[in-house]
Write an enzyme that holds these catalytic residues in place. Structure first.
Site, mmCIF file in Angstrom:
data_model
loop_
_atom_site.group_PDB
_atom_site.id
_atom_site.type_symbol
_atom_site.label_atom_id
_atom_site.label_comp_id
_atom_site.label_asym_id
_atom_site.label_seq_id
_atom_site.Cartn_x
_atom_site.Cartn_y
_atom_site.Cartn_z
ATOM 1 N N HIS A 1 -5.163 -3.664 -2.504
ATOM 2 C CA HIS A 1 -4.772 -4.966 -1.949
ATOM 3 C C HIS A 1 -4.427 -5.999 -3.031
ATOM 4 O O HIS A 1 -3.741 -6.978 -2.761
ATOM 5 C CB HIS A 1 -5.881 -5.526 -1.064
ATOM 6 C CG HIS A 1 -5.834 -5.036 0.355
ATOM 7 N ND1 HIS A 1 -4.683 -5.055 1.104
ATOM 8 C CD2 HIS A 1 -6.807 -4.537 1.163
ATOM 9 C CE1 HIS A 1 -4.951 -4.577 2.322
ATOM 10 N NE2 HIS A 1 -6.221 -4.245 2.373
ATOM 11 N N GLU B 1 -2.019 -3.825 5.153
ATOM 12 C CA GLU B 1 -2.987 -2.779 5.504
ATOM 13 C C GLU B 1 -2.401 -1.358 5.469
ATOM 14 O O GLU B 1 -3.082 -0.419 5.071
ATOM 15 C CB GLU B 1 -3.598 -3.068 6.871
ATOM 16 C CG GLU B 1 -4.430 -4.352 6.908
ATOM 17 C CD GLU B 1 -5.538 -4.389 5.859
ATOM 18 O OE1 GLU B 1 -5.823 -3.352 5.232
ATOM 19 O OE2 GLU B 1 -6.104 -5.480 5.656
ATOM 20 N N HIS C 1 -8.959 1.352 -1.582
ATOM 21 C CA HIS C 1 -8.229 0.585 -0.574
ATOM 22 C C HIS C 1 -8.222 -0.911 -0.939
ATOM 23 O O HIS C 1 -7.168 -1.548 -0.982
ATOM 24 C CB HIS C 1 -8.890 0.794 0.799
ATOM 25 C CG HIS C 1 -8.221 0.079 1.920
ATOM 26 N ND1 HIS C 1 -7.429 0.717 2.844
ATOM 27 C CD2 HIS C 1 -8.207 -1.231 2.278
ATOM 28 C CE1 HIS C 1 -6.962 -0.157 3.716
ATOM 29 N NE2 HIS C 1 -7.426 -1.357 3.390
ATOM 30 N N GLU C 2 -9.388 -1.435 -1.232
ATOM 31 C CA GLU C 2 -9.477 -2.875 -1.524
ATOM 32 C C GLU C 2 -8.800 -3.214 -2.851
ATOM 33 O O GLU C 2 -8.193 -4.278 -2.992
ATOM 34 C CB GLU C 2 -10.937 -3.339 -1.523
ATOM 35 C CG GLU C 2 -11.715 -3.061 -0.228
ATOM 36 C CD GLU C 2 -11.064 -3.631 1.029
ATOM 37 O OE1 GLU C 2 -10.259 -4.576 0.914
ATOM 38 O OE2 GLU C 2 -11.347 -3.112 2.130
#
Ligand SMILES: [Zn+2]
Length: 802
Positions: free
Chosen positions: A463, A482, A459-460
């Site tokens: 980003h 997000e 997830h990170e």
């Protein structure tokens, strides 16, 4: 000391003002020169801003001040101007206020003498909780190397020599970035303009305003300005705390007020800039920061080391992140293979299969470097406090290269050259946060199997593409960051696990069901207004004449704990993927990244390109307007979502869970009442479940009004729940609270203390049954950790408890 324009601005009000007048003037580069003082909990020093009048800002008679209406109404009164369209000045009917002709010292000017109606140009910077002592004009003409830039004498107008030099400096081609940074540094250390008074400035709750006497236009405003300041120990976005080994540390917290309490800056995302920073900290501390280079500390004044970092890719100032503490590095298992951005590689002729065309402003872009394009894993390090070092090493170090490789394979070039991962103090209020070159992770991802940690890393890492390399032009569109990262988290993690098609699809459905349950729970328990992804609808992205705006609901204390932008955004992408097929959809992401990296986008930039790429969608009635009305502009749940969840429930991995749940309910109902007769052990054969299945199982069991004591005991031993990941433990704690299972209260206590990023609403559950023992437990935990707690988490919890 608040100016009149703040009278109506309630600090607890929902909306966050972005006040910088980016339509008039833009910061192109920041040079920070700071010292970290742990004994006083203060970061102090100077920041030099290199400024450029914005394209289209009027040359004369520009009404530069922030007017009351403008700030209050924000985007409602917004004009249709964007940065590239010229702004016609309003007829200036303002009456100049009476101001003293000479101000001694040029320090902070009181409200009485500032005069909101002044004709003088106002540089408005976003900040809060800062102590500014002086603002001065830097004399860049003393930098001899800089003058060499002025080969063309058209620029050599004596009156504007300084601004001509800065103009040349900020527009140097990216191939010369090294010399550009060297010049920035020399300029930042230049003296002030000889015999000049310091610039006048004024602070209110959300901004710092600077004027030069007699200067009425951004074009005549000093182009290099130095601000001397200190942060405050309680500053909203600079967190002074202790790590898990009780050693002092400080880190920036980002959302919602970003870096305002760290340095004065232009907050609107359109103000993309580069920066370099020299930070001094006591010798036994390390300084981690958003910077392309791995800084090697140099000795500074006695007892201090100096850490120099820089970035060459222009990004919003909000993405800057710093952490200073006594963390240790969790070993290195990958050789350093940093890609050098030499002038030579920058201009190299690109191969024929080159799929990227850079549309962003000129910077040394990794997408154009063949060496960067083939780099599947970027150099990375992991830092943690000593007590978590081994776990961080065992869990994160092996996962990072796998997740990075997956990301490279699905999304293409890593936009950033390196990554540091830091296990932040326990009071950090979320599981993770991504910034350029640095990722904060909660200690909560270190327990249990690797699924939670791996998915969070994915997830990170996602980003880096969505949220950082491609940012939202309007922060109300948080889903762009997000929702995309949540969607990609599954795709990347499935890739890491090398799941086959069927298995991957089942995992996706299980995750979708879990997220749907969370979203519908949140929709029932939160304000309707907060459930709209695009609260400003078609006005999204618009700003006032000066560039100021308001971020809707950004200051709402509930906001940081809401997941609607993650979940509904994710479901929108899943819906779109269902239309075109997962594989084609992911390939489209890569193409989209190629086109939009280095830029800011609105929802329609993505959606329109998708609809253009897959024209069959519109023939099925899916158009931009329907996506807006069904998904982004409404608190309602789209029909597709309600239909799909029953389909997800039919998936075999979910059915498996249902079968186990039935066994447990049967066990609980038929004699599993903890009678002595049953001590010999259960006859039921429970299947082994994945952590995600376990979460769903516990959620289903949470819906049961009654579970026997022996069922709860057996649940705990069957799945060894205390050793599971934080998501599983969370559901286990909820069960324990619901059924007043006192034997597990210690688990609840440990969860509230060690998993603060997830435990906020558990406090509410402990209070709601009005059970004296549970309420005492909640109060005891709060008083134990409240000093280390995240401020917004603490206020939400105190609201529940007190
Ligand atoms: Zn590029």
């Amino acid at each position: 000391m608040e100016s009149n324009s703040d009278v109506d601005l309630d600090p607890n009000k929902d909306d966050l003002p972005l006040r910088a007048n980016t339509n008039h003037i833009l910061v192109r580069h920041y040079v920070l020169d700071l010292t970290v003082h742990f004994e006083r909990k203060v970061i102090g020093g100077s920041i030099v801003l290199f400024l450029e009048p914005a394209i289209g800002s009027c040359k004369q008679g520009e009404p530069g001040s922030v007017s009351k209406t403008e700030v209050q109404n924000g985007s409602q009164v917004s004009s249709k101007h964007d940065l590239s369209s010229p702004i016609t000045p309003e007829p200036n009917e303002l009456i100049p206020s009476e101001e003293p002709s000479c101000l001694s010292g040029g320090n902070d000017v009181s409200d009485v003498f500032w005069g909101d109606e002044s004709e003088e140009f106002n540089l408005v910077l976003d900040c809060c909780d800062l102590m500014v002592s002086k603002v001065e004009e830097v004399d860049v003409t003393t930098v001899s190397n800089l003058k060499e830039l002025l080969v063309d004498h058209r620029y050599a107008n004596a009156d504007h020599l300084s601004s001509s030099l800065v103009q040349r400096l900020v527009s140097m081609p990216s191939v010369c970035w090294r010399s550009q940074h060297e010049l920035y540094l020399q300029c930042s250390r230049s003296p002030t303009v000889l015999n000049a008074q310091p610039l006048r400035f004024h602070m209110d709750q959300w901004s710092l305003q600077v004027r030069k006497e007699g200067v009425c236009s951004s074009h005549d405003f000093p182009s290099a300005v130095r601000i001397w300041y200190e942060t405050k120990p309680t500053g909203g976005s600079v967190r002074w705390t202790k790590d898990q080994d009780s050693r002092c540390c400080v880190y920036t917290m980002g959302s919602p007020i970003n870096n305002r309490a760290l340095f004065p800056c232009q907050e609107p995302p359109v103000a993309m800039s580069t920066w370099q920073a020299c930070v001094r900290a006591p010798c036994d501390y390390i300084v981690l920061m958003s910077g392309e280079n791995q800084a090697i500390p140099k000795p500074a004044e006695t007892g201090f080391l100096q850490w120099d970092y820089y970035v060459t890719m222009p990004m919003p100032a909000s993405t800057f992140t710093i952490a200073v503490g006594k963390w240790l590095e969790a070993g290195v298992n990958v050789p350093n293979f940093e890609v050098e951005k030499t002038d030579e590689t920058c201009v190299k002729v690109l191969s024929a299969d080159q799929q990227y065309v850079c549309s962003h402003m000129d910077y040394p872009c990794r997408f154009m470097l063949s060496a960067a394009r083939t780099q599947t894993v970027i150099p990375h390090r992991v830092f943690a406090p000593p007590c978590h070092l081994q776990k961080a090493k065992d869990m994160i170090l092996p996962l990072l290269p796998l997740c990075m490789t997956a990301a490279h394979s699905l999304l293409g070039v890593h936009p950033f050259s390196r990554l540091d991962v830091l296990i932040v103090p326990s009071g950090f209020s979320s599981l993770g946060m991504a910034s350029p070159h640095i990722m904060f992770l909660s200690q909560s991802v270190l327990t249990g199997e690797r699924n939670l940690c791996g998915a969070r890393l994915c997830h990170e890492i996602a980003h880096s593409w969505f949220g950082l390399a491609i940012g939202a032009r309007d922060w109300t569109e948080e889903w762009i960051s997000e929702g995309f990262a949540t969607y990609l988290e599954d795709a990347l993690w499935n890739h890491v696990q090398k799941l086959g098609y069927r298995e991957a699809e089942e995992q996706r459905r299980l995750k979708a069901l879990l997220r749907w349950r969370r979203l519908s729970d949140e929709l029932q328990n939160s304000e309707v207004e907060l459930q709209v992804l695009r609260p400003n609808k078609e006005n999204t992205g618009e700003v006032s004449e000066s560039g100021a705006s308001l971020v809707k609901h950004a200051l709402n204390p509930e906001k940081p704990f809401m997941q609607v932008h993650y979940l509904k955004g994710y479901f929108l992408l899943k819906f779109l993927a269902d239309q075109v097929g997962e594989e084609k959809f992911l390939h489209f992401f890569k193409v989209f990244v190629g086109k939009f990296h280095g830029q800011l986008i609105l929802s329609q930039d993505f959606l329109q390109m998708l609809l253009d790429t897959f024209p069959a969608m519109s023939s099925r009635g899916i158009r931009l307007e329907t996506i807006f009305s069904d998904w982004l502009d409404t608190p309602e749940t789209p029909e597709w979502l309600r239909d799909s969840c029953s389909e997800w429930s039919q998936t075999p991995v979910v059915q498996e869970v249902r079968e186990e749940v039935a066994k447990w309910i049967h066990f609980s109902g038929s004699g599993g009442k903890g009678s002595k007769r049953k001590r010999s052990g259960p006859k039921v054969n429970f299947k082994e479940l994945s952590p995600e299945q376990l979460v769903l199982l516990l959620e289903f069991l949470l819906e049961e009004p009654k579970l026997s004591l022996s069922t709860l005991r057996l649940l705990q031993t069957t799945y060894n729940l205390q050793a599971q990941d934080a998501e599983v433990k969370h559901r286990w704690c909820e069960l324990a609270v619901k059924h007043k299972h006192t034997a597990a209260y210690r688990d609840v206590e440990l969860f509230l203390i060690h998993d603060q990023a997830m435990g906020v609403y558990l406090y509410g559950e402990l209070m709601v049954q009005e059970d004296a023992r549970q309420q005492a437990l909640a109060r005891r935990c709060l008083s134990f950790i409240k000093d280390d707690m995240d401020q917004s988490a603490r206020s939400v919890v105190e609201e529940m408890i007190l």
